[in-house]
Scaffold this motif. Structure first.
Motif, PDB file in Angstrom:
ATOM      1  N   VAL A  48       0.843  -1.210   0.000  1.00 31.44           N
ATOM      2  CA  VAL A  48       0.000   0.000   0.000  1.00 31.44           C
ATOM      3  C   VAL A  48       0.871   1.250   0.000  1.00 31.44           C
ATOM      4  O   VAL A  48       0.583   2.232  -0.703  1.00 31.44           O
ATOM      5  CB  VAL A  48      -0.960  -0.022   1.201  1.00 31.44           C
ATOM      6  CG1 VAL A  48      -1.686   1.311   1.332  1.00 31.44           C
ATOM      7  CG2 VAL A  48      -1.983  -1.137   1.042  1.00 31.44           C
ATOM      8  N   ALA A  49       1.954   1.242   0.788  1.00 31.73           N
ATOM      9  CA  ALA A  49       2.852   2.401   0.823  1.00 31.73           C
ATOM     10  C   ALA A  49       3.519   2.623  -0.536  1.00 31.73           C
ATOM     11  O   ALA A  49       3.650   3.764  -0.996  1.00 31.73           O
ATOM     12  CB  ALA A  49       3.916   2.199   1.903  1.00 31.73           C
ATOM     13  N   VAL A  89       5.112   9.880   2.718  1.00 27.60           N
ATOM     14  CA  VAL A  89       4.963   8.424   2.872  1.00 27.60           C
ATOM     15  C   VAL A  89       6.317   7.732   2.739  1.00 27.60           C
ATOM     16  O   VAL A  89       6.653   6.816   3.501  1.00 27.60           O
ATOM     17  CB  VAL A  89       3.966   7.887   1.832  1.00 27.60           C
ATOM     18  CG1 VAL A  89       3.855   6.367   1.938  1.00 27.60           C
ATOM     19  CG2 VAL A  89       2.595   8.521   2.029  1.00 27.60           C
ATOM     20  N   LEU A  90       7.123   8.175   1.760  1.00 30.78           N
ATOM     21  CA  LEU A  90       8.458   7.593   1.583  1.00 30.78           C
ATOM     22  C   LEU A  90       9.348   7.853   2.787  1.00 30.78           C
ATOM     23  O   LEU A  90      10.108   6.971   3.217  1.00 30.78           O
ATOM     24  CB  LEU A  90       9.093   8.167   0.318  1.00 30.78           C
ATOM     25  CG  LEU A  90      10.483   7.644  -0.051  1.00 30.78           C
ATOM     26  CD1 LEU A  90      10.453   6.139  -0.291  1.00 30.78           C
ATOM     27  CD2 LEU A  90      11.013   8.370  -1.277  1.00 30.78           C
ATOM     28  N   LEU A  91       9.257   9.050   3.374  1.00 26.39           N
ATOM     29  CA  LEU A  91      10.047   9.374   4.557  1.00 26.39           C
ATOM     30  C   LEU A  91       9.666   8.492   5.736  1.00 26.39           C
ATOM     31  O   LEU A  91      10.539   8.046   6.501  1.00 26.39           O
ATOM     32  CB  LEU A  91       9.859  10.843   4.911  1.00 26.39           C
ATOM     33  CG  LEU A  91      10.628  11.354   6.140  1.00 26.39           C
ATOM     34  CD1 LEU A  91      12.127  11.228   5.917  1.00 26.39           C
ATOM     35  CD2 LEU A  91      10.245  12.800   6.430  1.00 26.39           C
ATOM     36  N   LYS A  92       8.380   8.214   5.888  1.00 21.33           N
ATOM     37  CA  LYS A  92       7.963   7.334   6.973  1.00 21.33           C
ATOM     38  C   LYS A  92       8.569   5.936   6.807  1.00 21.33           C
ATOM     39  O   LYS A  92       9.075   5.338   7.787  1.00 21.33           O
ATOM     40  CB  LYS A  92       6.436   7.257   7.011  1.00 21.33           C
ATOM     41  CG  LYS A  92       5.875   6.448   8.178  1.00 21.33           C
ATOM     42  CD  LYS A  92       5.692   5.007   7.826  1.00 21.33           C
ATOM     43  CE  LYS A  92       5.448   4.162   9.068  1.00 21.33           C
ATOM     44  NZ  LYS A  92       5.470   2.716   8.752  1.00 21.33           N
ATOM     45  N   GLN A  93       8.531   5.397   5.609  1.00 20.02           N
ATOM     46  CA  GLN A  93       9.097   4.066   5.381  1.00 20.02           C
ATOM     47  C   GLN A  93      10.603   4.054   5.634  1.00 20.02           C
ATOM     48  O   GLN A  93      11.133   3.097   6.218  1.00 20.02           O
ATOM     49  CB  GLN A  93       8.792   3.617   3.945  1.00 20.02           C
ATOM     50  CG  GLN A  93       7.314   3.432   3.639  1.00 20.02           C
ATOM     51  CD  GLN A  93       6.690   2.357   4.505  1.00 20.02           C
ATOM     52  OE1 GLN A  93       5.771   2.613   5.280  1.00 20.02           O
ATOM     53  NE2 GLN A  93       7.179   1.137   4.399  1.00 20.02           N
ATOM     54  N   LEU A  94      11.293   5.100   5.213  1.00 15.39           N
ATOM     55  CA  LEU A  94      12.738   5.159   5.427  1.00 15.39           C
ATOM     56  C   LEU A  94      13.077   5.281   6.912  1.00 15.39           C
ATOM     57  O   LEU A  94      14.038   4.658   7.394  1.00 15.39           O
ATOM     58  CB  LEU A  94      13.322   6.335   4.648  1.00 15.39           C
ATOM     59  CG  LEU A  94      13.284   6.202   3.116  1.00 15.39           C
ATOM     60  CD1 LEU A  94      13.834   7.469   2.465  1.00 15.39           C
ATOM     61  CD2 LEU A  94      14.073   4.984   2.654  1.00 15.39           C
ATOM     62  N   LEU A  95      12.298   6.072   7.645  1.00  8.08           N
ATOM     63  CA  LEU A  95      12.546   6.211   9.080  1.00  8.08           C
ATOM     64  C   LEU A  95      12.304   4.898   9.820  1.00  8.08           C
ATOM     65  O   LEU A  95      13.069   4.525  10.712  1.00  8.08           O
ATOM     66  CB  LEU A  95      11.661   7.316   9.656  1.00  8.08           C
ATOM     67  CG  LEU A  95      12.071   8.753   9.326  1.00  8.08           C
ATOM     68  CD1 LEU A  95      11.052   9.730   9.894  1.00  8.08           C
ATOM     69  CD2 LEU A  95      13.460   9.058   9.873  1.00  8.08           C
ATOM     70  N   SER A  96      11.233   4.199   9.462  1.00  4.26           N
ATOM     71  CA  SER A  96      10.966   2.903  10.100  1.00  4.26           C
ATOM     72  C   SER A  96      12.093   1.913   9.816  1.00  4.26           C
ATOM     73  O   SER A  96      12.531   1.171  10.702  1.00  4.26           O
ATOM     74  CB  SER A  96       9.631   2.349   9.610  1.00  4.26           C
ATOM     75  OG  SER A  96       8.569   3.194   9.977  1.00  4.26           O
TER      76      SER A  96
END
Length: 223
Positions: A48-49, A89-96
């Motif tokens: 989904v991301a 959204v991309l920043l959230k995935q990279l931070l996780s």
């Protein structure tokens, strides 16, 4: 005595440790494995991301690249908003991913919130869907209510873009709601199954203990 040959084996002592339970407990203590406890949810949220990043990014770039003097205002606004949403959204995935690689979080509750399939992904999808809904509603308002003189093609493009954004945002919000409802139902069902399994195990252990007592008394009588 032939009667003793048909008696079932009594097994280990009641207080003997269970190797499977010990191994399960050791695995539960590994912090690195807490990020991968539910791979189905992780794969779904990751897909989904990726769809959100690709859809918002390509849509924003498409609007910005087709900006003309007749439609510069709304294309610039909508395109910039979609590109920023994709970057968020991309920043959230990279931070996780960075937090997981650094292994700086060792709380199960925080890991469940941060990992793919956790609360943070649900919040990101809801925020992205709400932003697309707002952007689509603004474009439809400008296309249908605004009486400023604009070319017919510009109004048509604005109307189509608003409808597409409304549909995508509504699908994201509804999908997040259905996902959260399904997770809640599965958790309740799982808790119910655990309770039933515990009760069944209690009755099974008590039944085995009663059978062992009867076997012991019968052996004493035979002796």
């Amino acid at each position: 005595m032939p009667e003793l040959e048909h008696l079932p084996p009594t097994g280990g002592a009641p207080g003997s440790p269970d190797p499977a339970r010990i191994q399960r407990g050791l695995l539960e203590e590994q912090v690195e494995l807490w990020w991968f406890r539910e791979p189905g949810k992780s794969v779904l949220c990751y897909c989904v991301a990726v769809l959100l990043v690709l859809g918002c990014g390509l849509g924003g770039v498409g609007l910005l690249s087709t900006t003309t003097s007749a439609s510069s205002e709304w294309r610039l606004g909508a395109g910039t908003s979609l590109c920023l949403l994709a970057l968020g959204v991309l920043l959230k995935q990279l931070l996780s991913s960075a937090v997981q690689d650094m292994n700086c979080v060792r709380s199960r509750r925080r890991i469940d919130v941060l990992k793919s399939g956790g609360l943070s992904d649900l919040v990101v999808v809801l925020v992205a869907g709400s932003a697309m809904l707002l952007c689509g509603a603004a474009l439809l308002h400008l296309a249908l209510v605004d009486h400023m003189p604009k070319p017919g093609q510009a109004l048509h493009d604005m109307y189509v873009s608003g409808v597409v954004l409304l549909a995508a945002g509504g699908a994201a919000v509804v999908g997040a709601g259905l996902y959260s409802a399904a997770v809640v139902l599965l958790e309740r069902t799982r808790m119910g199954r655990r309770l039933v399994d515990r009760l069944t195990s209690i009755f099974t252990v008590s039944g085995q203990m009663e059978r062992r007592r009867e076997t012991t008394s019968s052996l004493a009588n035979l002796i």
